[in-house]
Design an enzyme around this catalytic site. Sequence first.
Site, PDB file in Angstrom:
ATOM      1  N   ASP A 311      -7.423 -40.343 -45.269  1.00  0.00           N
ATOM      2  CA  ASP A 311      -8.869 -40.526 -45.252  1.00  0.00           C
ATOM      3  C   ASP A 311      -9.297 -40.665 -43.783  1.00  0.00           C
ATOM      4  O   ASP A 311      -8.471 -40.729 -42.867  1.00  0.00           O
ATOM      5  CB  ASP A 311      -9.284 -41.729 -46.110  1.00  0.00           C
ATOM      6  CG  ASP A 311     -10.758 -41.637 -46.519  1.00  0.00           C
ATOM      7  OD1 ASP A 311     -11.501 -40.830 -45.920  1.00  0.00           O
ATOM      8  OD2 ASP A 311     -11.189 -42.385 -47.426  1.00  0.00           O
ATOM      9  N   GLU A 521     -20.104 -46.333 -49.227  1.00  0.00           N
ATOM     10  CA  GLU A 521     -18.975 -46.960 -48.541  1.00  0.00           C
ATOM     11  C   GLU A 521     -19.327 -48.345 -47.969  1.00  0.00           C
ATOM     12  O   GLU A 521     -20.161 -49.063 -48.524  1.00  0.00           O
ATOM     13  CB  GLU A 521     -18.425 -46.032 -47.443  1.00  0.00           C
ATOM     14  CG  GLU A 521     -17.975 -44.685 -48.000  1.00  0.00           C
ATOM     15  CD  GLU A 521     -17.203 -43.878 -47.006  1.00  0.00           C
ATOM     16  OE1 GLU A 521     -16.255 -44.381 -46.401  1.00  0.00           O
ATOM     17  OE2 GLU A 521     -17.554 -42.698 -46.835  1.00  0.00           O
TER      18      GLU A 521
HETATM   19  C1  BGC Z   1     -14.416 -41.410 -47.447  1.00  0.00           C
HETATM   20  C2  BGC Z   1     -13.893 -40.239 -48.264  1.00  0.00           C
HETATM   21  C3  BGC Z   1     -14.465 -38.949 -47.722  1.00  0.00           C
HETATM   22  C4  BGC Z   1     -14.139 -38.837 -46.257  1.00  0.00           C
HETATM   23  C5  BGC Z   1     -14.625 -37.535 -45.634  1.00  0.00           C
HETATM   24  C6  BGC Z   1     -14.297 -41.182 -45.964  1.00  0.00           C
HETATM   25  O1  BGC Z   1     -14.976 -42.138 -45.239  1.00  0.00           O
HETATM   26  O2  BGC Z   1     -13.724 -42.574 -47.817  1.00  0.00           O
HETATM   27  O3  BGC Z   1     -14.239 -40.411 -49.607  1.00  0.00           O
HETATM   28  O4  BGC Z   1     -13.962 -37.869 -48.450  1.00  0.00           O
HETATM   29  O5  BGC Z   1     -14.748 -39.911 -45.573  1.00  0.00           O
HETATM   30  O6  BGC Z   1     -15.983 -37.507 -45.505  1.00  0.00           O
END
Ligand code: BGC
Length: 751
Positions: A311, A521
């Site tokens: 991630d 998030e």
């Molecule tokens: C998130 C993921 C996402 C990635 C790319 C991360 O901060 O946890 O779910 O796919 O960013 O954007």
Amino acid sequence: MNQPILSLLMSCLMLFLFSFSNPSRSQTKNLDEKVTDLLSRMTLEEKVGQMTQISLEIVAKEGLKPEDRVELDMQKLRQAILKYHVGSILNVGTSAHPVDHWQKIITTIQDVATGETRLKIPIIYGIDAIHGASYTKDATLFPQSIGMAATWNPELMKKNGEITAYEVRASGIPWNFNPVLDIGRQPLWSRLWETFGEDPYLAATLGTAYVKGQEGEDNNVNAKDKVATCLKHYLGYSFPLTGKDRTPSWIPDRMLREYFVPTFQAAIQAGAHTVMVNSSEVNGIPVHSSYYYLTELLRNEIGFQGFTVSDWYDIKNLHEREKVAASQKEAVKMAVMAGIDMSMVPLDYSFYDLLLELVKAGEVPVSRIDEAVGRILKVKFKLGLFENPYPDKSLQKRFACKEFEAVNLQAAQESITLLKNDKQILPLAKDKKVLVTGPTANMLSYLNGGWTITWQGDREDLYPKNKLTILQAIEKKIGKENVIFEPGVTVDNEVNISAAVEAAQKVDAAIVCIGEKTYCETPGNIVDLTLPEAQLKLVSEIKQTGKPVILVLVQGRPRIIREIVEKADGILMAYLPGIEGGRAIADVVFGDFNPGGKLPITYPRYPNDLTLYDHKYSENTNPDSRYNPQFPFGFGLSYTRFEYSRLTVAKKEFKKGETLNVSVQVKNIGDRAGKEVVQLYLSDLYASVTPSVKKLKRFEKVALEPGETKTLNFILHETDLSFIGRDNKPVVEPGEFEVMIGGLKEKFLLR
Ligand code: BGC
């Protein structure tokens, strides 16, 4: 003919027949050969580059604002691809681009990758198309996953996957960072709405339907309108102890396997090509550093064959945040040796430099690099990128077409969950005058949530002008002259509650749209699940007018509403219903659609009582602390009523290895057509590990005309009776079980 010649001929014939009868085997062999051949021609630098993923902004011109179209900086792009040999790029750079702009970006990138390099290896571009192609302008934006889960409709979920894949691929992008297969068992978590809710069976069913929709029934992602899926966030991300994003989970292995593994396992069996790793830690072990989770469990046990991607920034985080690596270099070694194949670095080339140093120093074996790169190249081959890495412009034709919009509207309608309907206050007649109030009434962004147009989804000004908020949809349905709008409050603060109260006096009913603003998030962390005070106050004061109060909950998590539930006559849970959400809500409120959504989560009554539906008996034995949610998992009313009868279990005794038929009748005893989700639960009455009071094992959504009856048949297998035993392995134990459907119960015995 002598014996050796005969057997040679026979084996040639067998080989010939075998490759004919089993094309997939021979294709796999071909693919493996292609990968091996390419690997043998690559330098170490080219290989390490393939494992490197950067974000679009580092190859884009500087100084762009979120509302600007991203423009590539050719010098930086060439540096990324020619100097660092990067294998993958992600993200949107600024905000959602028009489909033809995306095509231009991808074409330019692939021109460099395949036109200016020695080996012509295409870039695999990845994007977060979480609820539709949400980074492409004017895309079909579905309800977020929690709302899709409330439809309990796998076919609709599959169509969502198909349409999203179509629109993502139309944008020239072959790889989608979705579905989220984390189980939503922590309602505080700011990503709950990205999940399919709290139940592993429901989530696995919808998750696999989505994978098939995105990748195709046969997972032939070479098809021009399919994409490779990315299951995330493997494993245990969704259960932070404190509820805060990217903080520790404590999940013993037995529980991990019982609740958190099944969705990933099912989607991997359904052929998903890639997996993204949990940003955080489980039991003190950051998953990015865990050989056990990433290799032993994921590869050796579950059998995943695609590639894993880290991630965002999470290899760096092993050093900077998690502190398990004393240096960045150690972090890279740890992650790669644990099983990360591609690093979402994403804002510099440190991963490339450090990994190169590590391999040269013999600290990471070339064999591990070959393994990772081989997996990445294989997915690129499967996607057909070597044959044609460019966008297929013909796909633009059906992008966001009326047909897709209709599916989306249906999804939003089917997601809406009627939680309360005192004295059949809903549906409202269309000749009524209404007050529309509350902070979520007139915001498209609040209907869509995060990952929409921008990461946080909060740029209301960038939302399409032709789509309707709840207020606009209601005005359209019953006439502007019959609607008064007074927001009264923002999500967090009072604005003018008395104006809303005054307006309520003049109407027949108040539609109070409450809930959450957009977030995504970590910025979505909260310290209290209770709905903000200002909104509770708005509802209470409007109730005092004596006018009927309809609550519309627009929210990604179940914010506590205990003190206003009694004050409401009707309550609709809308979740984050997407770009057609306003219309869907108006359709339900005024009876053009009969709601049939069911909660995919337990709706808690108290912020500190987060007991889930499949709790243990001990959680419901003490009279002072009975299981007492505001609304239970699986709950949802309709404008009609359904009656269940004749629950039949074919055998009272059932032997291991046999199947068990269960049937039930459902009748629509109201006067409207409607859809009912028939839910089959099982209880294991005694087991060597404390059993849950019940667990969802099957469901089916049926449409019934007034007076119509249907019989539903379910087949249970031995595996439906299994659980993860004391030794962390699945076990089926003989004994008594109870099957429950729609309030009816029947027992049977497993011998
Ligand atoms: C998130 C993921 C996402 C990635 C790319 C991360 O901060 O946890 O779910 O796919 O960013 O954007």
